[in-house]
Design an enzyme around this catalytic site. Structure first.
Site, PDB file in Angstrom:
ATOM      1  N   HIS A  99       0.834  -1.207   0.000  1.00 33.37           N
ATOM      2  CA  HIS A  99       0.000   0.000   0.000  1.00 33.37           C
ATOM      3  C   HIS A  99       0.864   1.251   0.000  1.00 33.37           C
ATOM      4  CE1 HIS A  99       0.631  -1.496   4.101  1.00 33.37           C
ATOM      5  NE2 HIS A  99       0.728  -0.232   4.459  1.00 33.37           N
ATOM      6  N   HIS A 101       0.982   5.068   1.084  1.00 24.88           N
ATOM      7  CA  HIS A 101       0.356   6.071   1.957  1.00 24.88           C
ATOM      8  C   HIS A 101       0.387   7.428   1.256  1.00 24.88           C
ATOM      9  CE1 HIS A 101       0.559   3.789   5.895  1.00 24.88           C
ATOM     10  NE2 HIS A 101       1.499   3.131   5.235  1.00 24.88           N
TER      11      HIS A 101
END
Ligand code: AMP
Ligand code: ZN
Length: 139
Positions: A99, A101
């Protein structure tokens, strides 16, 4: 992947506040934000490491992350944004679905990266560069 919380958020099996979705990526609000609006951009396909994400998806993640960063600045009147990705536990990765951010930042938001600057010994930087370049040629 059955037990992955981020796969479950994409599938709608656990709640998540969606910010964006297309054929390759999904973005939603981080549940424990550094600042309000902190968003995570993830590949729809499960990958633990950024290194296995296909180039088109990885490119889309970066592009969507940057677009969300600009949207954060306009929507939340913040000054800037950080893009951050932790690949591996030692780097701080807690959720094992890769992921990116997107973190809205303000001049006076009270958050500081704990960033240090070491010094290389004579010749050390060149040796390290040679080792890295040799491994880049393997793949
Ligand atoms: P990392 O340390 O880079 O693996 O970041 C994991 C991030 O996922 C943290 O910032 C958490 O706050 C966030 N997170 C964990 N569970 C959820 C969830 N169910 N919904 C949204 N964000 C989450
Ligand atoms: Zn997953």
């Amino acid at each position: 992947m059955a037990e992955c919380i981020f796969c479950k958020i994409i599938a709608g099996e656990i709640p998540g506040i969606k910010i964006y979705e297309d054929d390759l990526v999904f973005a939603f609000l981080d549940i424990g934000p550094i600042n309000p609006g902190h968003t995570l951009v993830i590949p729809k396909e499960h990958h633990q490491s950024s290194s296995t994400i296909p180039e088109a998806t990885a490119g889309r993640m970066f592009k969507v992350g940057s677009r969300i960063g600009v949207a954060l600045k306009r929507a939340l009147d913040c000054d800037a944004f950080n893009l951050h990705l932790a690949d591996g536990s030692a780097a701080g990765q807690v959720v094992m679905h890769a992921h990116l951010h997107v973190i809205p930042r303000g001049v006076e938001d009270g958050f500081r990266w704990n960033w240090r600057q070491l010094k290389y010994q004579d010749g050390e930087a060149g040796e390290i560069a040679e080792k890295i370049i040799a491994k880049l040629k393997v793949d």
